[in-house]
Design an enzyme around this catalytic site. Structure first.
Site, PDB file in Angstrom:
ATOM      1  N   LYS A   1       0.836  -1.207   0.000  1.00  0.00           N
ATOM      2  CA  LYS A   1       0.000   0.000   0.000  1.00  0.00           C
ATOM      3  C   LYS A   1       0.865   1.249   0.000  1.00  0.00           C
ATOM      4  CE  LYS A   1      -3.745  -2.364   0.003  1.00  0.00           C
ATOM      5  NZ  LYS A   1      -4.475  -2.417  -1.292  1.00  0.00           N
ATOM      6  N   ARG A   2       2.106   1.069  -0.378  1.00  0.00           N
ATOM      7  CA  ARG A   2       3.072   2.178  -0.452  1.00  0.00           C
ATOM      8  C   ARG A   2       3.158   2.899   0.896  1.00  0.00           C
ATOM      9  NH1 ARG A   2       3.280  -0.999  -4.085  1.00  0.00           N
ATOM     10  NH2 ARG A   2       3.414  -0.483  -6.323  1.00  0.00           N
ATOM     11  N   ALA A  59       3.050   7.066   1.100  1.00  0.00           N
ATOM     12  CA  ALA A  59       2.082   7.680   0.181  1.00  0.00           C
ATOM     13  C   ALA A  59       1.039   8.530   0.892  1.00  0.00           C
ATOM     14  CB  ALA A  59       1.387   6.589  -0.640  1.00  0.00           C
ATOM     15  N   LEU A  73      -1.983   9.726   3.615  1.00  0.00           N
ATOM     16  CA  LEU A  73      -3.265   9.197   4.114  1.00  0.00           C
ATOM     17  C   LEU A  73      -3.699   7.976   3.308  1.00  0.00           C
ATOM     18  CD1 LEU A  73      -5.930   9.666   5.827  1.00  0.00           C
ATOM     19  CD2 LEU A  73      -6.762  10.978   3.858  1.00  0.00           C
ATOM     20  N   LEU A  95      -5.972   6.504   1.354  1.00  0.00           N
ATOM     21  CA  LEU A  95      -7.124   7.072   0.627  1.00  0.00           C
ATOM     22  C   LEU A  95      -8.239   6.054   0.445  1.00  0.00           C
ATOM     23  CD1 LEU A  95      -5.076   9.038  -2.067  1.00  0.00           C
ATOM     24  CD2 LEU A  95      -6.421  10.059  -0.214  1.00  0.00           C
ATOM     25  N   GLY A 117       0.505  13.108   3.432  1.00  0.00           N
ATOM     26  CA  GLY A 117       0.771  12.748   4.818  1.00  0.00           C
ATOM     27  C   GLY A 117       2.136  12.108   5.011  1.00  0.00           C
ATOM     28  N   GLU A 153       4.191  14.930   5.765  1.00  0.00           N
ATOM     29  CA  GLU A 153       3.892  15.368   7.140  1.00  0.00           C
ATOM     30  C   GLU A 153       4.627  14.484   8.153  1.00  0.00           C
ATOM     31  OE1 GLU A 153      -0.446  15.227   6.578  1.00  0.00           O
ATOM     32  OE2 GLU A 153      -0.461  17.412   6.857  1.00  0.00           O
ATOM     33  N   GLU A 193      -2.635  16.738  -2.085  1.00  0.00           N
ATOM     34  CA  GLU A 193      -3.981  16.946  -1.536  1.00  0.00           C
ATOM     35  C   GLU A 193      -4.818  17.863  -2.422  1.00  0.00           C
ATOM     36  OE1 GLU A 193      -1.234  16.822   0.225  1.00  0.00           O
ATOM     37  OE2 GLU A 193      -1.586  15.976   2.213  1.00  0.00           O
ATOM     38  N   ARG A 216      -6.408  16.081  -5.130  1.00  0.00           N
ATOM     39  CA  ARG A 216      -7.323  15.003  -4.732  1.00  0.00           C
ATOM     40  C   ARG A 216      -8.613  15.547  -4.117  1.00  0.00           C
ATOM     41  NH1 ARG A 216      -4.519  11.343  -6.903  1.00  0.00           N
ATOM     42  NH2 ARG A 216      -2.483  10.757  -6.078  1.00  0.00           N
ATOM     43  N   GLY A 274      -3.992  17.460   6.756  1.00  0.00           N
ATOM     44  CA  GLY A 274      -4.578  17.336   8.094  1.00  0.00           C
ATOM     45  C   GLY A 274      -3.598  16.805   9.120  1.00  0.00           C
TER      46      GLY A 274
HETATM   47  C1  1HE Z   1      -2.601   3.543  -1.628  1.00  0.00           C
HETATM   48  C2  1HE Z   1      -2.091   4.855  -1.482  1.00  0.00           C
HETATM   49  C3  1HE Z   1      -2.742   5.701  -0.555  1.00  0.00           C
HETATM   50  C4  1HE Z   1      -0.916   3.840  -2.967  1.00  0.00           C
HETATM   51  N1  1HE Z   1      -3.795   5.207   0.122  1.00  0.00           N
HETATM   52  N2  1HE Z   1      -3.637   3.123  -0.925  1.00  0.00           N
HETATM   53  N3  1HE Z   1      -1.213  10.986  -1.240  1.00  0.00           N
HETATM   54  C5  1HE Z   1      -1.383  10.684  -2.521  1.00  0.00           C
HETATM   55  O1  1HE Z   1      -2.210  11.264  -3.187  1.00  0.00           O
HETATM   56  C6  1HE Z   1      -0.477   9.613  -3.084  1.00  0.00           C
HETATM   57  C7  1HE Z   1      -1.265   8.489  -3.713  1.00  0.00           C
HETATM   58  N4  1HE Z   1      -0.394   7.456  -4.233  1.00  0.00           N
HETATM   59  C8  1HE Z   1       0.347   7.597  -5.376  1.00  0.00           C
HETATM   60  O2  1HE Z   1       0.396   8.660  -5.989  1.00  0.00           O
HETATM   61  C9  1HE Z   1       1.106   6.404  -5.842  1.00  0.00           C
HETATM   62  O3  1HE Z   1       0.474   5.250  -5.327  1.00  0.00           O
HETATM   63  C10 1HE Z   1       2.600   6.353  -5.439  1.00  0.00           C
HETATM   64  C11 1HE Z   1       3.361   7.433  -6.200  1.00  0.00           C
HETATM   65  C12 1HE Z   1       2.780   6.562  -3.921  1.00  0.00           C
HETATM   66  C13 1HE Z   1       3.184   4.959  -5.792  1.00  0.00           C
HETATM   67  O4  1HE Z   1       2.937   4.677  -7.158  1.00  0.00           O
HETATM   68  P1  1HE Z   1       3.018   3.180  -7.682  1.00  0.00           P
HETATM   69  O5  1HE Z   1       2.800   3.205  -9.177  1.00  0.00           O
HETATM   70  O6  1HE Z   1       4.270   2.528  -7.176  1.00  0.00           O
HETATM   71  O7  1HE Z   1       1.822   2.361  -6.943  1.00  0.00           O
HETATM   72  P2  1HE Z   1       0.234   2.340  -7.262  1.00  0.00           P
HETATM   73  O8  1HE Z   1      -0.021   1.335  -8.349  1.00  0.00           O
HETATM   74  O9  1HE Z   1      -0.333   3.683  -7.417  1.00  0.00           O
HETATM   75  O10 1HE Z   1      -0.318   1.766  -5.877  1.00  0.00           O
HETATM   76  C14 1HE Z   1       0.027   0.463  -5.420  1.00  0.00           C
HETATM   77  C15 1HE Z   1      -0.972   0.078  -4.372  1.00  0.00           C
HETATM   78  O11 1HE Z   1      -0.837   0.959  -3.264  1.00  0.00           O
HETATM   79  C16 1HE Z   1      -2.418   0.222  -4.853  1.00  0.00           C
HETATM   80  O12 1HE Z   1      -3.176  -0.743  -4.140  1.00  0.00           O
HETATM   81  P3  1HE Z   1      -3.686  -2.087  -4.849  1.00  0.00           P
HETATM   82  O13 1HE Z   1      -4.421  -2.786  -3.754  1.00  0.00           O
HETATM   83  O14 1HE Z   1      -4.535  -1.665  -6.010  1.00  0.00           O
HETATM   84  O15 1HE Z   1      -2.434  -2.813  -5.288  1.00  0.00           O
HETATM   85  C17 1HE Z   1      -2.787   1.588  -4.343  1.00  0.00           C
HETATM   86  O16 1HE Z   1      -4.173   1.742  -4.171  1.00  0.00           O
HETATM   87  C18 1HE Z   1      -2.076   1.601  -3.018  1.00  0.00           C
HETATM   88  N5  1HE Z   1      -1.847   2.963  -2.547  1.00  0.00           N
HETATM   89  N6  1HE Z   1      -1.058   5.005  -2.327  1.00  0.00           N
HETATM   90  C19 1HE Z   1      -4.205   3.956  -0.064  1.00  0.00           C
HETATM   91  N7  1HE Z   1      -2.327   6.958  -0.326  1.00  0.00           N
HETATM   92  C20 1HE Z   1      -4.258  13.674   7.449  1.00  0.00           C
HETATM   93  S1  1HE Z   1      -4.570  14.313   5.920  1.00  0.00           S
HETATM   94  C21 1HE Z   1      -3.318  13.756   4.883  1.00  0.00           C
HETATM   95  C22 1HE Z   1      -3.703  14.021   3.467  1.00  0.00           C
HETATM   96  C23 1HE Z   1      -3.065  13.058   2.511  1.00  0.00           C
HETATM   97  O17 1HE Z   1      -2.083  12.432   2.802  1.00  0.00           O
HETATM   98  S2  1HE Z   1      -3.815  12.889   0.995  1.00  0.00           S
HETATM   99  C24 1HE Z   1      -2.946  11.544   0.254  1.00  0.00           C
HETATM  100  C25 1HE Z   1      -1.876  12.083  -0.581  1.00  0.00           C
END
Ligand code: 1HE
Length: 267
Positions: free
Chosen positions: A31-32, A69, A71, A73, A118, A121, A141, A144, A149
């Site tokens: 889940k990265r 990665a 929160l 999501l 996050g 963070e 964020e 998205r 937070g």
């Molecule tokens: C996840 C998450 C996640 C990956 N929550 N499951 N954060 C983001 O917007 C970052 C979102 N993630 C990404 O942009 C990419 O996943 C990565 C650049 C981190 C990695 O890319 P990659 O190509 O190696 O992996 P992928 O194919 O996108 O993801 C692999 C798996 O990890 C996949 O799950 P699967 O079950 O389909 O294999 C994804 O769903 C899972 N995954 N990132 C849940 N973030 C207190 S407020 C804080 C606000 C925030 O942090 S907003 C989030 C910002």
């Protein structure tokens, strides 16, 4: 002293080195290393106990190709939280990250791949950040439909400044390489393994007296929240305690008898 029961932790992999350095690895690589509720609670647990459990320094790492990665999501989507529910989620993030920043145990983050949302963070709650060549920073964020937070408005703004943080969120701007160091997102960039460098630095810090490290990794952060007038007072009180600690006498004696290393420029 408090005891840390390693077997209780599922999303954090904990490993102790014999010099008192602990390796804390966010261990959800599939889940990265996204931060779900359980992972945040484990961070609260670990960093609540660490200052009282003889942990001399921490290397904070992420398993696999990405540090974190942010929160979870998917969990957030599935839970379809109410405003009050998510406020309480954020308060638990703050509990964990404040324990890290203010707890008094030096934390060295070893960064690779995505350090985003996050995840940034989390990294910014460590005291020292080491990045490798694959590492990149962003606050997605904005794209998205979310907002930070987990303390980015405080800690990321503190690292890069308000205007850069706003740009990162509005445009999804990514920082990497030397530029990220120049901006203050990391203090070190290495050609090889950020973990090895973070471990080297953590071992070095672990040789300082614990009370000195406590002051460095607690008092400085607290003082940033005070007026200069109150911070100067607090500094005098902290120095009164730290600079007279019995354990420091041997180090002072070594300086006096000229057996202690001198401070020299880098060769
Ligand atoms: C996840 C998450 C996640 C990956 N929550 N499951 N954060 C983001 O917007 C970052 C979102 N993630 C990404 O942009 C990419 O996943 C990565 C650049 C981190 C990695 O890319 P990659 O190509 O190696 O992996 P992928 O194919 O996108 O993801 C692999 C798996 O990890 C996949 O799950 P699967 O079950 O389909 O294999 C994804 O769903 C899972 N995954 N990132 C849940 N973030 C207190 S407020 C804080 C606000 C925030 O942090 S907003 C989030 C910002």
């Amino acid at each position: 002293a408090a005891q840390i029961d390693i077997s209780r932790f599922k999303n954090l992999a904990l490993d102790t080195q014999d010099d008192g350095v602990w390796v804390v690895t966010i261990d959800r690589p599939k889940k990265r290393n996204a931060l779900d509720i359980d992972t945040i609670e484990e961070l609260v647990d670990f960093f609540s106990l660490a200052p009282r459990a003889g942990v001399k320094a921490v290397v904070l790492a992420g398993s696999g190709d990405h540090f974190c990665a942010g929160l979870d999501l998917i969990e957030h989507h599935d839970a379809d939280r109410s405003p009050a529910d998510f406020m309480h989620v954020c308060l638990r993030w703050h509990e964990a990250f404040n324990k890290m920043e203010y707890g008094g145990v030096p934390i060295f983050a070893a960064l690779q791949g995505a350090v985003v949302g996050g995840g940034l963070e989390l990294a910014s709650s460590a005291h020292v950040r080491v990045m490798d060549q694959t590492c990149y920073f962003a606050l997605p964020e904005g794209q998205r439909g979310l907002f930070t937070g987990g303390g980015a408005t405080i800690r990321v703004a503190d690292l890069v400044g308000k205007s850069r943080m706003i740009d990162m969120m509005l445009t999804g701007r990514v920082y990497q390489g030397q530029e990220a160091v120049d901006l203050g997102l990391a203090q070190y960039i290495v050609e090889g393994s950020s973990f090895d460098k973070a471990m080297e630095l953590a071992r070095k810090a672990a040789q300082n007296l614990p009370l000195t490290n406590f002051a460095i990794c607690s008092a400085i952060s607290h003082m940033q929240n005070m007026s200069a007038f109150d911070a100067a007072y607090a500094e005098a009180v902290v120095a009164g305690v730290v600079n007279t600690q019995p354990d420091a006498r041997a180090r002072l004696a070594a300086f006096a008898d000229k057996s202690a290393a001198r401070v020299r420029p880098n060769s």
